[in-house]
Design a protein around this motif. Sequence first.
Motif, PDB file in Angstrom:
ATOM      1  N   ALA A   1      10.157 -18.703 -77.758  1.00 32.34           N
ATOM      2  CA  ALA A   1      11.413 -18.874 -78.481  1.00 32.34           C
ATOM      3  C   ALA A   1      11.547 -20.226 -79.175  1.00 32.34           C
ATOM      4  N   GLU A   2      10.704 -21.171 -78.896  1.00 32.38           N
ATOM      5  CA  GLU A   2      10.939 -22.528 -79.375  1.00 32.38           C
ATOM      6  C   GLU A   2      10.518 -22.725 -80.825  1.00 32.38           C
ATOM      7  N   GLN A   3      11.090 -23.766 -81.431  1.00 31.79           N
ATOM      8  CA  GLN A   3      10.811 -24.083 -82.824  1.00 31.79           C
ATOM      9  C   GLN A   3      10.014 -25.385 -82.965  1.00 31.79           C
ATOM     10  N   SER A   4      10.506 -26.472 -82.374  1.00 33.48           N
ATOM     11  CA  SER A   4       9.925 -27.782 -82.636  1.00 33.48           C
ATOM     12  C   SER A   4       8.889 -28.217 -81.614  1.00 33.48           C
ATOM     13  N   ASN A   5       8.833 -27.556 -80.459  1.00 29.55           N
ATOM     14  CA  ASN A   5       7.866 -27.900 -79.429  1.00 29.55           C
ATOM     15  C   ASN A   5       7.152 -26.632 -78.968  1.00 29.55           C
ATOM     16  N   THR A   6       6.236 -26.792 -78.035  1.00 28.76           N
ATOM     17  CA  THR A   6       5.599 -25.642 -77.395  1.00 28.76           C
ATOM     18  C   THR A   6       5.756 -25.799 -75.893  1.00 28.76           C
ATOM     19  N   SER A   7       6.294 -24.766 -75.241  1.00 33.35           N
ATOM     20  CA  SER A   7       6.491 -24.823 -73.798  1.00 33.35           C
ATOM     21  C   SER A   7       5.576 -23.841 -73.094  1.00 33.35           C
ATOM     22  N   LEU A   8       4.925 -24.333 -72.054  1.00 31.18           N
ATOM     23  CA  LEU A   8       4.073 -23.507 -71.211  1.00 31.18           C
ATOM     24  C   LEU A   8       4.790 -23.260 -69.897  1.00 31.18           C
TER      25      LEU A   8
ATOM     26  N   ILE B   1       7.866 -25.501 -66.110  1.00 32.89           N
ATOM     27  CA  ILE B   1       7.787 -25.380 -67.560  1.00 32.89           C
ATOM     28  C   ILE B   1       7.335 -26.726 -68.097  1.00 32.89           C
ATOM     29  N   CYS B   2       6.243 -26.713 -68.862  1.00 29.97           N
ATOM     30  CA  CYS B   2       5.669 -27.934 -69.436  1.00 29.97           C
ATOM     31  C   CYS B   2       5.928 -27.916 -70.939  1.00 29.97           C
ATOM     32  N   LYS B   3       6.718 -28.855 -71.399  1.00 26.26           N
ATOM     33  CA  LYS B   3       7.057 -28.928 -72.816  1.00 26.26           C
ATOM     34  C   LYS B   3       6.118 -29.916 -73.515  1.00 26.26           C
ATOM     35  N   LEU B   4       5.351 -29.415 -74.488  1.00 26.33           N
ATOM     36  CA  LEU B   4       4.496 -30.263 -75.320  1.00 26.33           C
ATOM     37  C   LEU B   4       5.281 -30.669 -76.551  1.00 26.33           C
ATOM     38  N   PHE B   5       5.446 -31.964 -76.753  1.00 23.90           N
ATOM     39  CA  PHE B   5       6.153 -32.455 -77.918  1.00 23.90           C
ATOM     40  C   PHE B   5       5.172 -32.492 -79.085  1.00 23.90           C
TER      41      PHE B   5
ATOM     42  N   LEU C   1      -1.922 -29.229 -65.641  1.00 27.98           N
ATOM     43  CA  LEU C   1      -1.187 -29.286 -64.384  1.00 27.98           C
ATOM     44  C   LEU C   1      -1.994 -30.032 -63.322  1.00 27.98           C
ATOM     45  N   GLN C   2      -3.297 -29.752 -63.249  1.00 26.31           N
ATOM     46  CA  GLN C   2      -4.158 -30.404 -62.268  1.00 26.31           C
ATOM     47  C   GLN C   2      -4.231 -31.906 -62.516  1.00 26.31           C
ATOM     48  N   ALA C   3      -4.360 -32.290 -63.775  1.00 27.10           N
ATOM     49  CA  ALA C   3      -4.463 -33.718 -64.095  1.00 27.10           C
ATOM     50  C   ALA C   3      -3.172 -34.456 -63.760  1.00 27.10           C
ATOM     51  N   MET C   4      -1.998 -33.805 -63.978  1.00 27.56           N
ATOM     52  CA  MET C   4      -0.731 -34.433 -63.598  1.00 27.56           C
ATOM     53  C   MET C   4      -0.651 -34.587 -62.082  1.00 27.56           C
ATOM     54  N   ALA C   5      -1.058 -33.556 -61.364  1.00 24.92           N
ATOM     55  CA  ALA C   5      -1.033 -33.620 -59.897  1.00 24.92           C
ATOM     56  C   ALA C   5      -1.938 -34.732 -59.376  1.00 24.92           C
TER      57      ALA C   5
ATOM     58  N   HIS D   1      22.908 -30.661 -61.375  1.00 30.61           N
ATOM     59  CA  HIS D   1      23.012 -30.113 -62.733  1.00 30.61           C
ATOM     60  C   HIS D   1      21.836 -30.470 -63.636  1.00 30.61           C
ATOM     61  N   ILE D   2      20.677 -30.805 -63.080  1.00 27.17           N
ATOM     62  CA  ILE D   2      19.480 -31.022 -63.886  1.00 27.17           C
ATOM     63  C   ILE D   2      18.331 -30.213 -63.291  1.00 27.17           C
ATOM     64  N   ALA D   3      17.335 -29.941 -64.104  1.00 25.84           N
ATOM     65  CA  ALA D   3      16.120 -29.283 -63.630  1.00 25.84           C
ATOM     66  C   ALA D   3      15.163 -30.358 -63.112  1.00 25.84           C
ATOM     67  N   GLN D   4      14.657 -30.183 -61.907  1.00 22.49           N
ATOM     68  CA  GLN D   4      13.788 -31.177 -61.271  1.00 22.49           C
ATOM     69  C   GLN D   4      12.577 -31.490 -62.137  1.00 22.49           C
ATOM     70  N   PRO D   5      12.358 -32.759 -62.501  1.00 20.36           N
ATOM     71  CA  PRO D   5      11.128 -33.126 -63.209  1.00 20.36           C
ATOM     72  C   PRO D   5       9.963 -33.283 -62.231  1.00 20.36           C
ATOM     73  N   TYR D   6       8.753 -32.990 -62.700  1.00 22.90           N
ATOM     74  CA  TYR D   6       7.569 -33.096 -61.854  1.00 22.90           C
ATOM     75  C   TYR D   6       6.537 -34.076 -62.412  1.00 22.90           C
ATOM     76  N   GLY D   7       6.237 -33.988 -63.686  1.00 20.41           N
ATOM     77  CA  GLY D   7       5.197 -34.859 -64.228  1.00 20.41           C
ATOM     78  C   GLY D   7       5.289 -34.972 -65.727  1.00 20.41           C
ATOM     79  N   TRP D   8       4.396 -35.801 -66.284  1.00 20.46           N
ATOM     80  CA  TRP D   8       4.386 -35.994 -67.726  1.00 20.46           C
ATOM     81  C   TRP D   8       3.015 -36.474 -68.179  1.00 20.46           C
ATOM     82  N   ILE D   9       2.803 -36.424 -69.487  1.00 20.16           N
ATOM     83  CA  ILE D   9       1.582 -36.938 -70.111  1.00 20.16           C
ATOM     84  C   ILE D   9       2.014 -37.981 -71.129  1.00 20.16           C
TER      85      ILE D   9
END
Length: 442
Positions: A125-132, A139-143, A92-96, A167-175
């Motif tokens: 609950a996830e199967q194909s990714n990991t969400s923090l 919520i940070c989704k790791l692919f 989170l810090q590195a994205m900021a 109707h979308i969840a606000q995006p904040y950052g990515w890696i």
Amino acid sequence: MLTELLTGWIGHQRWFAGKGRPVDGLTIDSDVELAPGLRHLIVSVHQAGTRDRYQILLGCCEYDMPDKLRHATIGEGLYDATHDADLTGILLQAMADGRDIGPLRFRHLEDVHIDTGQRSLVLGAEQSNTSLVYGDAYICKLFRRLIPGVNPELEIVSALARRKAAHIAQPYGWIETDLDGETTTLAMTQEFLSNSNDGWALALASVRDLYASLDASASDAGGDFSAESFRLGTATAEVHQELASAFPTGVMEPQEITHLVEDQRRRLTQAVAEVPELARHAPVIEEAYQRVCDVAHKVPVQRVHGDYHLGQVMRTPTDWVILDFEGEPGQPLAERRALASPLRDVAGMLRSFDYAARHLLADHPDAEQLLPRAVEWAELNRSSFLAGYSAGGGRLHGEDAVLLRALELAKAVYEVVYEARNRPSWLPIPLSAFDPGAPANL
């Protein structure tokens, strides 16, 4: 040796796509230290001549492993660091900060503020990714499984956010990093909808209420869902319009329509060979496909959700929000980004209403008695969704109905194969798409 430890560990992870097949080899393609005790790995897993790449956050513990991390152990002193809230704040810090760490690039959208004081928890609950989940804010989704290219979800949600779309969840950052010469999304962070419920859970609550109210109709039972279905249809149409404005659009010509139908016919033939119960429904499906060729002359196409169902939408206190614009994760990236008829999403949601109505009947002792109620609930909510979609500006007239019917049956064919392979007791649900009055149990 680290590669041996990872080889033994990775096959047991929920997000590993190669379960059931032996791992022939594992190599470490990238190993970047993000901070003391935290490494980011990209590994290649080789199985039966194929290669898949995955990302791993590797925690390194010099002393005894804390009890709270023992379940995430990979080997002596090593563990899956997604479970370590003392380390994941670094992401989170590195994205900021917009930092570059080796080949990894941490980025954030313009004009957004990221609260780096939030601590993370792995969403289970996830199967194909990991969400923090960071506090109740992000919520940070790791692919986990990496495919070269920009992830469609990041591409779509960022474009819609720039348009200030609803109707979308606000995006904040990515890696991101580079794989095979392409900018590749590793993770993305969005608004966490903490005070919300997913559409599947709400629909099931309505169905349970209906089944418990023996004398009430679907519209009279305390759990009537039709008003929400209407609102969801309206939200869906509005998102489709935003997508058409944010990305290129096109038109599918008659020859392309014919090719699409031929492809679906091939899939039907393969499905019948694998699931013989489907054979008696093949004439109904073929007729629907042929009608598309006879009626549809030009079909508008655009970017769509691609994997749309009740589990992909959240009801907040004020509105419906649509999530997970990745498309079907198992499909090639080019296919997930391809233009398609928005009716593909509509068909997916219609099938989801049928699933919500009928899945509680699987192996239910009173399934036959409850079947008419399931049919009634599904019909009410399907029609309400379509009415909302039209009210929101969605195109639903003339030849569109023919194409929608064919797309819905094509989705059901896919579901038949999936259920036969994974949940045989659920097989009657997609089979009912071809005969709505069919028994709930085979």
